[in-house]
Every structure is written in structure tokens, then in C-alpha cells.
Design an enzyme around this catalytic site. Sequence first.
Site, PDB file in Angstrom:
ATOM      1  N   ARG A 140       0.895  -1.219   0.061  1.00 62.27           N
ATOM      2  CA  ARG A 140      -0.052   0.003   0.017  1.00 62.27           C
ATOM      3  C   ARG A 140       0.775   1.472  -0.005  1.00 62.27           C
ATOM      4  NH1 ARG A 140      -3.108  -3.039   3.604  1.00 62.27           N
ATOM      5  NH2 ARG A 140      -4.887  -3.827   2.330  1.00 62.27           N
ATOM      6  N   LYS A 168       4.079  11.726 -10.874  1.00 64.37           N
ATOM      7  CA  LYS A 168       2.968  10.670 -11.714  1.00 64.37           C
ATOM      8  C   LYS A 168       3.565   9.434 -11.972  1.00 64.37           C
ATOM      9  CE  LYS A 168       0.241  13.587 -14.702  1.00 64.37           C
ATOM     10  NZ  LYS A 168      -0.184  13.971 -16.091  1.00 64.37           N
ATOM     11  N   GLU A 175      11.341  17.533 -24.354  1.00 66.27           N
ATOM     12  CA  GLU A 175      10.637  17.552 -23.037  1.00 66.27           C
ATOM     13  C   GLU A 175      11.262  19.163 -22.441  1.00 66.27           C
ATOM     14  OE1 GLU A 175       7.857  16.237 -22.032  1.00 66.27           O
ATOM     15  OE2 GLU A 175       8.061  14.012 -22.132  1.00 66.27           O
ATOM     16  N   LYS A 206       8.985  22.838 -14.261  1.00 64.78           N
ATOM     17  CA  LYS A 206       7.878  21.555 -13.811  1.00 64.78           C
ATOM     18  C   LYS A 206       7.623  21.609 -12.526  1.00 64.78           C
ATOM     19  CE  LYS A 206       6.468  17.129 -14.140  1.00 64.78           C
ATOM     20  NZ  LYS A 206       6.466  16.041 -14.972  1.00 64.78           N
ATOM     21  N   GLU A 223      -3.410  17.486 -10.755  1.00 66.46           N
ATOM     22  CA  GLU A 223      -4.007  17.815 -12.196  1.00 66.46           C
ATOM     23  C   GLU A 223      -5.513  17.901 -12.073  1.00 66.46           C
ATOM     24  OE1 GLU A 223      -1.784  16.043 -15.517  1.00 66.46           O
ATOM     25  OE2 GLU A 223      -3.621  16.112 -16.767  1.00 66.46           O
ATOM     26  N   ARG A 250      -2.160  22.009 -14.293  1.00 69.74           N
ATOM     27  CA  ARG A 250      -1.049  21.111 -14.390  1.00 69.74           C
ATOM     28  C   ARG A 250      -1.054  20.387 -16.002  1.00 69.74           C
ATOM     29  NH1 ARG A 250       1.797  16.177 -10.810  1.00 69.74           N
ATOM     30  NH2 ARG A 250       2.909  15.444 -12.632  1.00 69.74           N
ATOM     31  N   ASN A 283       0.997  18.726 -20.724  1.00 65.83           N
ATOM     32  CA  ASN A 283       0.674  17.720 -21.760  1.00 65.83           C
ATOM     33  C   ASN A 283       0.886  18.344 -22.989  1.00 65.83           C
ATOM     34  OD1 ASN A 283       0.206  15.840 -19.536  1.00 65.83           O
ATOM     35  ND2 ASN A 283      -2.003  16.562 -19.380  1.00 65.83           N
ATOM     36  N   HIS A 318       1.243  16.036 -25.920  1.00 65.80           N
ATOM     37  CA  HIS A 318       1.031  14.544 -25.458  1.00 65.80           C
ATOM     38  C   HIS A 318      -0.047  13.767 -25.955  1.00 65.80           C
ATOM     39  CE1 HIS A 318       4.617  15.650 -23.295  1.00 65.80           C
ATOM     40  NE2 HIS A 318       4.569  14.340 -22.707  1.00 65.80           N
ATOM     41  N   HIS A 353       1.162  10.519 -27.447  1.00 64.60           N
ATOM     42  CA  HIS A 353       0.476   9.332 -26.958  1.00 64.60           C
ATOM     43  C   HIS A 353      -0.052   8.509 -28.109  1.00 64.60           C
ATOM     44  CE1 HIS A 353       0.760  10.493 -22.639  1.00 64.60           C
ATOM     45  NE2 HIS A 353       1.873  10.468 -22.838  1.00 64.60           N
ATOM     46  N   HIS A 412       9.385   8.316 -26.808  1.00 64.73           N
ATOM     47  CA  HIS A 412       8.458   9.129 -26.098  1.00 64.73           C
ATOM     48  C   HIS A 412       8.694  10.637 -26.670  1.00 64.73           C
ATOM     49  CE1 HIS A 412       5.752  10.912 -23.438  1.00 64.73           C
ATOM     50  NE2 HIS A 412       6.789  11.582 -22.830  1.00 64.73           N
TER      51      HIS A 412
HETATM   52  P1  NAD Z   1      13.907   5.201 -20.914  1.00 66.45           P
HETATM   53  O1  NAD Z   1      13.972   5.243 -19.425  1.00 66.45           O
HETATM   54  O2  NAD Z   1      13.401   4.071 -21.781  1.00 66.45           O
HETATM   55  O3  NAD Z   1      15.584   5.362 -21.152  1.00 66.45           O
HETATM   56  C1  NAD Z   1      15.997   5.438 -22.657  1.00 66.45           C
HETATM   57  C2  NAD Z   1      16.955   4.504 -22.994  1.00 66.45           C
HETATM   58  O4  NAD Z   1      18.206   5.045 -22.408  1.00 66.45           O
HETATM   59  C3  NAD Z   1      16.709   3.028 -22.506  1.00 66.45           C
HETATM   60  O5  NAD Z   1      17.048   2.188 -23.411  1.00 66.45           O
HETATM   61  C4  NAD Z   1      17.512   3.216 -21.169  1.00 66.45           C
HETATM   62  O6  NAD Z   1      17.946   1.835 -20.912  1.00 66.45           O
HETATM   63  C5  NAD Z   1      18.801   3.888 -21.644  1.00 66.45           C
HETATM   64  N1  NAD Z   1      19.503   4.857 -20.708  1.00 66.45           N
HETATM   65  C6  NAD Z   1      19.132   5.215 -19.699  1.00 66.45           C
HETATM   66  N2  NAD Z   1      19.836   5.968 -19.030  1.00 66.45           N
HETATM   67  C7  NAD Z   1      21.252   5.556 -19.744  1.00 66.45           C
HETATM   68  C8  NAD Z   1      22.474   6.150 -19.575  1.00 66.45           C
HETATM   69  N3  NAD Z   1      22.958   7.049 -18.632  1.00 66.45           N
HETATM   70  N4  NAD Z   1      23.341   5.657 -20.407  1.00 66.45           N
HETATM   71  C9  NAD Z   1      23.132   4.868 -21.318  1.00 66.45           C
HETATM   72  N5  NAD Z   1      21.787   4.420 -21.455  1.00 66.45           N
HETATM   73  C10 NAD Z   1      20.858   4.659 -20.662  1.00 66.45           C
HETATM   74  O7  NAD Z   1      12.927   6.567 -21.443  1.00 66.45           O
HETATM   75  P2  NAD Z   1      13.262   8.136 -21.171  1.00 66.45           P
HETATM   76  O8  NAD Z   1      13.207   8.956 -22.546  1.00 66.45           O
HETATM   77  O9  NAD Z   1      14.185   8.448 -19.951  1.00 66.45           O
HETATM   78  O10 NAD Z   1      11.634   8.201 -20.393  1.00 66.45           O
HETATM   79  C11 NAD Z   1      10.394   8.021 -21.300  1.00 66.45           C
HETATM   80  C12 NAD Z   1       9.305   7.551 -20.486  1.00 66.45           C
HETATM   81  O11 NAD Z   1       9.207   8.674 -19.417  1.00 66.45           O
HETATM   82  C13 NAD Z   1       8.053   7.152 -21.128  1.00 66.45           C
HETATM   83  O12 NAD Z   1       7.584   6.159 -20.534  1.00 66.45           O
HETATM   84  C14 NAD Z   1       7.117   8.448 -20.709  1.00 66.45           C
HETATM   85  O13 NAD Z   1       5.844   8.254 -20.689  1.00 66.45           O
HETATM   86  C15 NAD Z   1       7.731   8.779 -19.410  1.00 66.45           C
HETATM   87  N6  NAD Z   1       7.253   9.938 -18.809  1.00 66.45           N
HETATM   88  C16 NAD Z   1       6.808  10.200 -17.646  1.00 66.45           C
HETATM   89  C17 NAD Z   1       6.487  11.552 -17.078  1.00 66.45           C
HETATM   90  C18 NAD Z   1       6.125  11.641 -15.788  1.00 66.45           C
HETATM   91  O14 NAD Z   1       5.521  12.750 -15.483  1.00 66.45           O
HETATM   92  N7  NAD Z   1       5.894  10.665 -14.984  1.00 66.45           N
HETATM   93  C19 NAD Z   1       7.009  12.577 -17.947  1.00 66.45           C
HETATM   94  C20 NAD Z   1       7.651  12.395 -19.267  1.00 66.45           C
HETATM   95  C21 NAD Z   1       8.082  11.211 -19.564  1.00 66.45           C
HETATM   96 ZN    ZN Z   2       6.152  13.414 -21.624  1.00 63.41          ZN
END
Ligand code: NAD
Ligand code: ZN
Length: 366
Positions: free
Chosen positions: A122, A143, A185, A227, A237, A241, A245, A248, A252, A265
Site C-alpha cells: 500500500r 506521476k 521535454e 515543472k 491535475e 497542471r 501535456n 502529448h 501518446h 517518447h
Molecule cells: P527510458 O527510461 O526508456 O530511457 C531511454 C533509453 O536509454 C533506455 O534504453 C535506457 O536503458 C537507456 N539509458 C538510460 N539512461 C542511460 C544512461 N545514462 N546511459 C546509457 N543508456 C541509458 O526513456 P526516457 O526517455 O528516459 O523516459 C520515457 C518515459 O518517461 C516514457 O514512458 C514517458 O511516458 C515517461 N514520462 C513520464 C513522465 C511523468 O511525469 N511521469 C513525464 C515524461 C515522460
Molecule cells: Zn512526456
Amino acid sequence: EQLLVDLKERSYPILIGNGIFPLLPEELEKRGISTDRKLFIVTDDRVAPHYLNKVLDILQSKGYSCSYHIVPAGEKAKTLAQLEEVTTSALKAGMDRKSVFLALGGGVVGDLGGFCAATYMRGVPFVQIPTTLLAHDSSVGGKVAVNHPVGKNMIGAFHQPSLVFYDTETLQTLPSREIYAGFAEVVKHGLIWSKEFTDWLDKHAENLLNLQSPYIEQAIHQGCLIKSQVVSEDETEKGRRAILNLGHTFGHAMESLSHYGQLIHGEAVAIGMVAASLLAERIGLVDNSLGVSQRTIDILKKFKLPVRLADHFDPMEMLAAMKHDKKTSGGQLVFVLPKNIGSVEIVKGIADDQVIETLKILKEVN
Ligand code: NAD
Ligand code: ZN
């Protein structure tokens, strides 16, 4: 560099710096996470070879007891099945209600690890240790989610981290494509909030793409600041907030239609932001003479991001996918659209054919 996300009793610091990993134990201690609490690190199989042992060594040498779980890299890991695997692993490792999860990786690991923490017994605290540029966004704001085959981030929670600990040295091993995607972003934070920051990004694009200090730290700091300000005003949100998006709703839809494969992404968000600017011009929200869509296209191209909708996307399917997204209200699509560079508005009730026409134009952008 330190920022504070101001959320009353859920407030937490964001630490940003080059080579700060050795400070992690004392920062955990400051947040009330001492060595009597077991730590559980969630990471992925591309991040682990670079940083898992380093982080384990630093923590264990200060007396922390740590276990970990490694998920496959990439968006495909954001599933309920992975949530169950991570949970099984945490249970086997004896994590209890006083344990703390650490998400070491990009947005995928942050969203998945954070959601595990939100549901484990939980809810247990968690710490974000971002290792991608994009994660300057995902690690702040609480989030957390996994995807459902029907749509992105459909199963999730609001669960604020106890600390965001950002060692920018990790960006040095990030593949170029992921660096570019991260800038989507960063640029988004400029486009929604600040013409000045957008101009600054434009001006220093070259240094930024080379991850040059102090530019890259400044960009991350500013992105996190914007942010955190938006999140502080509207944690769950209810309203404002949603401006985060931008791009997005379109993005998405592209991601889910490409089955979280071809487009990553940040790339989908980049194309989505161009779509938003074109739609804004189309419905007359923004004056064509301001050149907002062209400016958006230009800056994204500077950061080597895609701006055109690939031919294989069918506008009708895109529309249907958008209607499955969370960003609908009473069945109506909700869009975040630019009013100018640095300011946006949340708009409902746009006719379907305006969206379809925009998607057609989006295929012609170059
Ligand atoms: P990711 O976590 O998949 O990382 C991208 C790639 O880089 C992966 O293959 C990872 O293994 C590799 N990697 C990560 N760090 C590394 C490093 N230092 N050196 C070498 N390789 C490395 O993707 P991302 O772009 O970081 O995140 C995208 C995700 O974030 C999406 O799912 C998106 O929906 C989410 N997101 C969430 C929010 C939120 O508010 N929660 C906001 C924006 C995006
Ligand atoms: Zn995003």
C-alpha cells in the site's frame, strides 16, 4: 544545485550536479532514510552495466542493505506483468513497509519503479535517480504509471518521491537519439512557460547537444524548476497542471499506434508539439503572423528531433487513439495549444475534422 518541489508535507528536494553520486548516502539520511531501512533498486539492463555497481558500492560502504531488480530496457517494460515481477523480487528480497525503492534510470524505470513503490504494501517511499535527460521531466511531479495495451500510462498513481537525485555525469553514456529525445521535454518547458528560456535554448543548442557544462545543468535546472512550479500549483491535475501535456495527446496516440516501438517518447512529443501549434493556428487561437508553428518546427529541428507525421499513420486511427487517451473530458478531446511562444491554453470542443485536417498538414511539414 538544489531546488525544492513545494507540496507541503510532501515537499522534496531535487539535487542536480555533475559527479554527485558519492553524496547519495548523506542525502538519503537527511530525508530520514537511514541504514536501518532496506533499499530496493529498480533499474534496467542498459543502465545497470554502467551504474548499478557504482551505486551499490556507495550505499553499501555506508552501511545500507540493498537489493535490486533489473528490467529489460525500453518502453516495453512499463507493463503490469513487469510490475508483478518487480514486486515478486522485492518480496523475495524481504522488503517491508519501511523499505525504500530507488528508481535508477530513465523515465521508464522511474514510472515503473515509482508505481511499484506506490502499490508495494500500500505504498512505500521512493527516490528518483534519473539517468536520462528526458527524466528531468518524468522524475519530478509524482506521476507514476504503467501502460495498458489500449493506451499509455492508463494504470498509475500520484506518488511523490522523497528525493530526486540527479547526477548529470550519467548523461555522458546516453545514446545521441535519447539525448535529442530528452530535449523535446526541455523545449516543451520553454514553450509552455517562458519565451526567454526558449530563446536561450535556441541560442545554446549546439553547446546543449554536446552536453556542455554549465549549459546542460542550467537547462535541466530550469526545466525542473518550471515543472515543479506547475506541479506545486496543481499536484493532482485538477486544472493548470495539464499544460505539461503539450504535444502529448498527439504524441501518446503515435506511441500507442506504433506499439511503443519506432518512435520513442520524446520524438512523439516533438511531433505532437508541432501538431498542437498547427492546430492552434488553424482554429485561430494564435495569429498566423506570429509564426508560432514555424518557430516550434525550427527549434525542434535544431535539437535533431522529428517534426513530421510519418505517412503510415492514418489520421482517423490517430483520432480514435486520442479519444482513448486520458486527456478527454466527457468524451471531448482536450488539447494544450500555444497562444504564443512561452504561453499555452487548455482548449476543449475542437471539431474532429479540424484535428483530421491538422494531421494531414502534419504529414507535409518539412
Ligand atoms: P527510458 O527510461 O526508456 O530511457 C531511454 C533509453 O536509454 C533506455 O534504453 C535506457 O536503458 C537507456 N539509458 C538510460 N539512461 C542511460 C544512461 N545514462 N546511459 C546509457 N543508456 C541509458 O526513456 P526516457 O526517455 O528516459 O523516459 C520515457 C518515459 O518517461 C516514457 O514512458 C514517458 O511516458 C515517461 N514520462 C513520464 C513522465 C511523468 O511525469 N511521469 C513525464 C515524461 C515522460
Ligand atoms: Zn512526456
